[in-house]
Design a protein around this motif. Structure first.
Motif, PDB file in Angstrom:
ATOM      1  N   HIS A  14      24.849  30.823  12.345  1.00  0.00           N
ATOM      2  CA  HIS A  14      23.633  31.550  12.736  1.00  0.00           C
ATOM      3  C   HIS A  14      22.437  30.604  12.750  1.00  0.00           C
ATOM      4  CE1 HIS A  14      25.772  35.340  12.530  1.00  0.00           C
ATOM      5  NE2 HIS A  14      26.269  34.951  11.365  1.00  0.00           N
ATOM      6  N   ALA A  15      21.789  30.520  13.929  1.00  0.00           N
ATOM      7  CA  ALA A  15      20.692  29.570  14.116  1.00  0.00           C
ATOM      8  C   ALA A  15      19.540  29.827  13.156  1.00  0.00           C
ATOM      9  CB  ALA A  15      20.196  29.625  15.566  1.00  0.00           C
ATOM     10  N   ARG A  18      20.406  28.768   9.664  1.00  0.00           N
ATOM     11  CA  ARG A  18      20.488  27.309   9.622  1.00  0.00           C
ATOM     12  C   ARG A  18      19.094  26.685   9.561  1.00  0.00           C
ATOM     13  NH1 ARG A  18      23.326  27.002  13.721  1.00  0.00           N
ATOM     14  NH2 ARG A  18      21.950  26.082  15.283  1.00  0.00           N
ATOM     15  N   SER A  19      18.189  27.208  10.379  1.00  0.00           N
ATOM     16  CA  SER A  19      16.833  26.652  10.393  1.00  0.00           C
ATOM     17  C   SER A  19      16.120  26.892   9.069  1.00  0.00           C
ATOM     18  CB  SER A  19      16.023  27.259  11.545  1.00  0.00           C
ATOM     19  OG  SER A  19      15.840  28.657  11.344  1.00  0.00           O
ATOM     20  N   GLU A  35      22.419  19.025  10.592  1.00  0.00           N
ATOM     21  CA  GLU A  35      22.832  20.411  10.792  1.00  0.00           C
ATOM     22  C   GLU A  35      23.839  20.512  11.924  1.00  0.00           C
ATOM     23  OE1 GLU A  35      19.956  22.983  12.896  1.00  0.00           O
ATOM     24  OE2 GLU A  35      18.517  21.342  12.574  1.00  0.00           O
ATOM     25  N   ALA A  37      26.245  23.806  14.061  1.00  0.00           N
ATOM     26  CA  ALA A  37      26.539  25.228  14.187  1.00  0.00           C
ATOM     27  C   ALA A  37      28.012  25.534  13.942  1.00  0.00           C
ATOM     28  CB  ALA A  37      26.126  25.727  15.577  1.00  0.00           C
TER      29      ALA A  37
END
Length: 402
Positions: A14-15, A18-19, A35, A37
């Motif tokens: 999940h973006a 992650r951010s 990082e 995905a």
């Protein structure tokens, strides 16, 4: 270890999650944050940038999941520490800890979801602890071959050592497991793990057992002459039950030492499913008819041991020592040992719990009313002379108490 010196990889489908993780790590001072995905993509990235100190990943990911990713990255020596971010149940967390430890990594913890900066801060601080070393491997004896072993047996270089089974309440030695040590002329005293696999490959298990039985019975007869009695237990491999040769030789030795088999036992530890033949059953029954105990080793460690317990004429159980490692912290390990003791009591079987290493474990076994324990807490493997001295000293104390 300062956060700014750590390299961290975030693996998260999940973006947004992650951010957030990347931002938190930056706030904590991490300057090398990578990082990805997907797990497969992360492996390629690691091969390009080299190993990282910490990987933070979700175990539940699309495609290659976190478990497979950690396995592969560890095998390629691309990570040192692991953090998961999925909020594991305590049972699953325990399994993950064991898995990463077996891979030679350290498990820093479960950061949960959603990530919390204070949780991450605490996990980063724990990297100051040294990472666990991979499990030590047993050195291989390249210079030892079958002819060397046969020469050693002919020259009587193999000596019986005795691992005590002790009364949990009093600590008195009630019996011993007899194990072979090799006084090698070039390599010194060798533990059984260094040569017994080769003994098995060479088909010399019977000869070794009979040599240890001869030494053990001789010592038992000598000490019984001093009024000191104790039980001898010998390891027995399933392959040794394929003919009546061994059981007949055992009978001859017992007759030679004028032992009715009382105070003698044999321990069978099937590590895989063992379907006993009629001859194997005959051998086991003959040992019982001679008056010998028959013990099932590593009880509870695998499905094989439970199945063999139902099939074969055992009258003693040795509970696997692996349950002792986390006895103080894991209710499940305590439950396994307690249920084994209950089962043995209900069926009138003798029982010994192996792997006792500490006073805290000893106290737990006392509360469970465990009759016998074995492990370094009670005593290490003893030579013939050391065992004789301990038994004689114990006998003297008993007389003084009386």
């Amino acid at each position: 270890m300062p956060a700014d010196s750590l390299s961290v990889l975030i693996v998260e489908n999940h973006a947004f999650q992650r951010s957030i993780a990347v931002k938190m790590l930056g706030q904590l001072g991490c300057r090398q944050v990578f990082e990805s995905a997907y797990a497969a993509e992360a492996l390629v990235l690691l091969q390009q940038i080299g190993s990282v100190d910490i990987v933070v990943c979700d175990l539940r990911m699309e495609g290659m999941d976190g478990l497979e990713f950690i396995q592969r990255a560890a095998q390629m020596a691309l990570i040192k520490h692991g953090v998961v971010s999925c909020g594991l149940h305590s049972d699953l967390r325990r399994g993950v800890v064991q898995m990463v430890t077996l891979l030679g990594l350290s498990f820093l913890g479960d950061a949960g979801k959603p990530l919390q900066i204070e949780t991450l801060r605490h996990l980063l601080e724990t990297t100051g602890l040294p990472a666990p070393l991979p499990q030590a491997t047993v050195p291989e004896l390249h210079s030892v071959n079958e002819s060397d072993i046969r020469r050693g047996m002919a020259n009587k270089e193999f000596y019986a050592f005795y691992v005590p089974r002790c009364d949990v309440l009093s600590g008195a030695i009630k019996g011993v497991d007899v194990v072979a040590h090799w006084d090698h002329p070039l390599q010194g005293l060798l533990a059984p793990s260094l040569f017994m696999p080769m003994i098995e490959r060479c088909g010399l298990l019977d000869e070794m057992l009979l040599a240890m039985l001869d030494q053990g019975l001789e010592l038992q007869r000598e000490l019984m002459g001093q009024g000191i009695g104790f039980r001898l237990t010998f390891a027995l491999h399933t392959t040794q039950l394929a003919s009546r040769y061994l059981s007949l030789r055992i009978k001859s030795l017992l007759q030679f030492y004028r032992s009715a088999g009382m105070g003698i036992g044999f321990e069978l530890t099937p590590h895989q499913l063992f379907k006993p033949s009629a001859m194997a059953l005959e051998s086991l029954i003959r040992l019982r008819l001679l008056g010998c105990d028959l013990s099932l080793g590593d009880f509870g460690a695998n499905h094989a041991s439970l199945q063999q317990f139902c099939q074969l004429p055992f009258n003693h159980l040795k509970v696997a020592g692996l349950f002792m490692a986390d006895l103080e912290s894991q209710p499940r390990s305590q439950a396994v040992i307690k249920s084994s003791l209950t089962l043995a009591g209900a069926l009138g079987l003798g029982v010994t719990v192996a792997g006792v290493e500490s006073a805290a474990q000893h106290l737990i076994l006392l509360d469970m009313k465990c009759p016998q324990g074995q492990g370094r807490y009670f005593a290490p493997a003893l030579s013939r002379d050391e065992l004789s001295r301990r038994l004689a000293a114990s006998q003297t104390v008993q007389r003084l108490d009386g």
